[in-house]
Design a protein around this motif. Structure first.
Motif: not given
Lengths: 94, 174
Positions: A37-38, A46, A51-55, A57-58, A60
């Motif tokens: 996670y970011c 998150s 999964h949006e904030m998993v590096c 991330c969406t 970025h």
């Protein structure tokens, strides 16, 4: 991370001390929460976003488009990384 | 901004309902400006240390001010109302001001939250950078950069390390 940068359109943020700290945060989140996670976002929030904030991330892509680097200051546009942009933020005239 | 540059002028509303300017800190030996916000996990991790340091240095005429310039349209948690709640909840002993135009924080040249700027009695920049080297675990801090800089400046000396690389969340520019 390295393969993402090598294959993708972005560079690492141009200060190793900054990116090292982000990577330590990602590793910490992987160990503690099971996913990278970011570190610049609240982990519990998150988790609720899937999964949006998993590096990487969406958001970025939009962050880099807007200010030259992602919110965690891990990835940057190649132009920003090359030093052509003001590190203090996007040009006010943009 | 560079070391020894003058502090940019500001006129910013605080969570205390007051307008804060450079003159608000007249008589203070040092002014420690912390570029901060509400939602960044790095800031959240440092808040307790910020409060403790501000309280510990109050008797030395060291003033603290936290400033939030994040785009509150994209990050509503960084608007004045949540800021006011945060300041009350955490018991901030210093002004927590909102830089909605982002002009002051841009003039500082800040990039991250938290990022520290310490100005001396003449309001020239004497320390810039991080609070310490471990936001996650205070017990594992090995370099208390802000604390050391304040101690040196209060003693009338130059900080041994006047500049460090700040880390945290990027400022949310408009």
């Amino acid at each position: 991370m390295r393969s993402y940068v090598e294959r993708g359109p972005y560079a690492l943020y141009p200060e190793p001390e900054v990116t090292e700290n982000v990577i330590v945060g990602l590793v910490h989140n992987l160990a503690e929460h099971g996913k990278m996670y970011c570190p610049c976002a609240d982990v519990e929030s998150s988790k609720a976003r899937g999964h949006e904030m998993v590096c990487p991330c969406t958001p970025h892509h939009d962050d880099i488009k807007r200010q030259g680097y992602c919110d965690c200051a891990l990835f940057a546009s190649r132009e920003f990384a090359a030093g052509s942009c003001d590190k203090s933020g996007p040009d006010e005239t943009e | 901004m560079k070391l020894n540059d003058a502090c940019p002028a500001f006129e910013l509303p605080g969570t205390d309902g007051k307008i804060h300017t450079l003159a608000s800190f007249d008589g203070k030996k040092l002014l420690c400006v912390i570029v901060s916000c509400n939602h960044c996990p790095y800031v959240v991790a440092y808040e307790e240390r910020m409060v403790a340091l501000a309280k510990a240095r109050a008797a030395d005429a060291v003033a603290f001010m936290a400033v939030n310039a994040n785009d509150a349209t994209r990050y509503p948690d960084d608007a004045m109302e949540p800021m006011t709640a945060r300041a009350k909840d955490r018991g901030f002993p210093f002004p927590y001001v909102r830089d909605d135009s982002q002009a002051f924080v841009r003039a500082l040249g800040a990039r991250f939250t938290p990022e520290v700027f310490v100005f001396d009695a003449d309001r020239t920049l004497r320390y810039h950078g991080r609070i310490d080297d471990n936001h996650r675990d205070p017990a594992r801090v090995t370099s208390r950069d802000l604390e050391n800089a304040l101690a040196a400046l209060v003693a009338g000396e130059a900080p041994a390390t006047p500049e460090t690389v700040a880390f945290g969340c990027s400022i949310k520019w408009k």
